[in-house]
Design an enzyme around this catalytic site. Sequence first.
Site, short mmCIF file in Angstrom:
data_model
loop_
_atom_site.label_atom_id
_atom_site.label_comp_id
_atom_site.label_asym_id
_atom_site.label_seq_id
_atom_site.Cartn_x
_atom_site.Cartn_y
_atom_site.Cartn_z
N ARG A 245 65.27 90.62 101.39
CA ARG A 245 65.44 90.86 99.95
C ARG A 245 64.10 91.33 99.37
O ARG A 245 63.76 91.03 98.24
CB ARG A 245 65.90 89.57 99.24
N ARG B 98 68.70 81.76 104.63
CA ARG B 98 70.16 81.94 104.72
C ARG B 98 70.54 83.41 104.70
O ARG B 98 71.44 83.84 105.41
CB ARG B 98 70.86 81.18 103.61
N ASP B 99 69.82 84.19 103.89
CA ASP B 99 70.15 85.61 103.80
C ASP B 99 70.00 86.27 105.17
O ASP B 99 70.87 86.99 105.62
CB ASP B 99 69.22 86.32 102.80
N ASP C 292 72.74 79.81 94.69
CA ASP C 292 71.38 79.49 94.24
C ASP C 292 71.34 78.78 92.90
O ASP C 292 70.31 78.21 92.52
CB ASP C 292 70.60 80.80 94.07
N GLY D 18 73.71 90.16 100.82
CA GLY D 18 74.54 89.62 101.89
C GLY D 18 75.92 90.25 101.93
O GLY D 18 76.67 90.08 102.90
#
Length: 809
Positions: free
Chosen positions: A350, A366-367, A501, A717
């Site tokens: 990101r 996690r991404d 988030d 994602g």
Amino acid sequence: MKFGYFDNEKKEYVITRPDTPREWTNYLGSLEYGAIITNNAQGYSFVKSGASGRILRGRFNVPPASAPGRYIYLRDMESGDYWSASWLPVKKDLSKCEYVCRHGILYTIISSKYDGIETETTYYVPLNSLYEVWAVKVRNNSGRKRKISLFSFAEFTNEPNENQDLVNMQYTLFISRTYYKDNLIIQTINENYSEIGKIIPQEEGISGRRFNRFFGVIGAEVVSYDGDRDVFIGSYRDYSNPIAVEKGHCSNSLNYGKNSCAGTQVVLELEAGEEKEVIYVLGDGAEATARKIMEKYKEEGRVERELYELKKYWHSKIEKFKVKTPDEFFDSMVGVWNAYQCFITFFWSRAASMIYVGHRDGYGYRDTVQDIQGIIHLDPDSAKDRLRLMLAGQTSKGVALPLVFFDYEIKPNQGLSLENPYYVKRTGYTEYRCDDHLWLYITVRQYVKETGDLGFLDEVIPYSDYGEDTVYEHLRKGILFSLSKLGKHGLTYGLDADWNDCLRLGEEGETVFASFQLYLALKIFAEFAERKGKKEDVEWAEKEAKKLYENIQKYAWEEDRFVRGFIGDEVIGSKNNKEASFWLEPQVWSVLSGAATEEQAKIVLDNVERILNTDYGAMLMYPPVKTWGFPVFRMILFNPGMKENAGIFCHPQGWLIRAETMIGNGDRAYRYYQEVNPANMNDKAEIREAEPYVHCQFVEGKDSPFPGRAHVHWLTGTASSMMVAALEGILGIQPDYDGLRIDPCVPSHWKKFYVERVFRGKKLRIEVENPSGVQKGVKSIIINGKEIRGNFVPITEMKDENEIKVIMG
Ligand code: GLC
């Protein structure tokens, strides 16, 4: 409104009108040299890191016409009229000119026609190189002899740390200068450093070393130049009307402690019908490096060859999976653009786009673990390397670091955890999230099923803090961590966040979504244990899964929905709540994890359609929060209908599609695919605004005055979740431990489709027919003339080349 079209043959998106609703962007380069370019030649570049290796300056969130770029101006030396090789910055009247931009896989070609002069500018970064090339062909189609000047313009940062470059001007404005010699502009930064640098204590964030950048011109003699930006542009002017271009020559200025640029002028005399080429090279390095590179481009046909190599490299990666269905837009995405976007998210996480300004100096845990899923079918080796890195980002407690630095190395005993003040200071993170490590299970399984590489589970990988373990033990530790963080309903604490988030449940609140994830993690661990013959582990994981299952069923099921979680005794996502009473994530994950009963799966997915679906996909929850839930619900800070506050978050759309295909709803799965497929908005660009060839993070939901408007392009994602949904869900091509399952779930009107794929080095040509128009179900499979029972093709039946015929019914 429509601004372009897909050229699937060339794997390009062709923008035929330059006045797109926003900058429609593309990427150039690699992990070594990254660059972003818009359809109007704007954008920035950097070496290795967008945060600390910035070369070309980007200016964010400004009206598009005021951003710097890779600009080439053309000036008719007789009439004095001037324009640019991309529509911006000069912006000629569109009725008098023509601009076409072809965005391809890691290259962009912009062509222009104005006043009888045509240009074609190819922008790319050669494979394995640390510089970019702008190759401009100028052709005189006016039928008479012309004298045309070409002016280049590139705006350098004064300091590679992009934040320092933009905010610490009292310092960074005084450290750079430019030089000119024989077609080459050199910019230096901190040029005395080599003498005394080591003894100067540096302020935080400041590189404080010497850097050199070059801008070389090949193919014509530079007749004037400007190394000082403000001299090139002129006082109270802007990029659209630089004084140098207007006057017809640069001032031979050199920057000394202000802003550096690469302004150059060459003059081309062109007979009628004649074409000439000028090549610009720009990158990191001093004169010797630059001269060597410039020399290479004197060689005839070099640009064409490099472009060919670049395309060959990337196209062959992407072509490992080819698809032809009745839906051309589906094919454009799965076969080209979605695949490409998956590689870009895999590269840049990101960090760097026109929205992410490049500051994030690492892989969001996690991404990234999810991004890997999008490329496993195309590049399992790179997927494995990145998985190793991420596993090495797991602490010995089993929980994962929220961010793994781009420069992180896999080695034992680095002491990195949230207890380490250095890590906390560098990232700003103080708490763990409950879901980060839980993404590992599906990704590791997908990798193992793709490759058959069960041995990966035995590979020893260090933890980020202390010690090391096999991958299998890493996975056990992850589960143990999650099991040690269960709340009073026996469900997973939300900690700093689960996937969402904005949901900050800490250790007071439990998340049903992550509980489903944990349930699936336990199932996958049991599967691995089974394969490894570890009976006790199988029993343990199944027992824990059963307990969790019972708690989920007991506390989280509410007649027609799974609730989202708990804060103490208060329920989130209950039908009795006046806001946020129905959430997408727990419904789809109840199905994906296998924890929903058949009846529950049907009920919750029907309700997703009824309550959440819109013309542009399903909203993340509904109704939006306006009064309730603060401070646990950070989404309350967003305008209703945006982002996590009842926006259509695109990433979960892939999960939804996959869930629908699991229960056999091919028509609905496909409809959802269409709703979120950016290509389907190609003719409605005024609504979507973002690029029709890339997925966005979210689309505004029905409570926004602008439903359908899309935001946060490229780095999301959504890329991987939509890819997995299309491959495994709709097309039903599902790698398994010992072979390939083929279990399509298609819209009933699809009578056939075709997939070509490499699986464990073997080529598969799969023709699927659906004569009776079913949504799911396989009647027969014939591989290389031999009929197989069921929908599973064992690896033992596969040769190097395989013809597979699947009849649905
Ligand atoms: C953003 C974040 C991602 C998060 C999602 C939902 O896309 O990058 O990590 O899961 O928002 O909040």
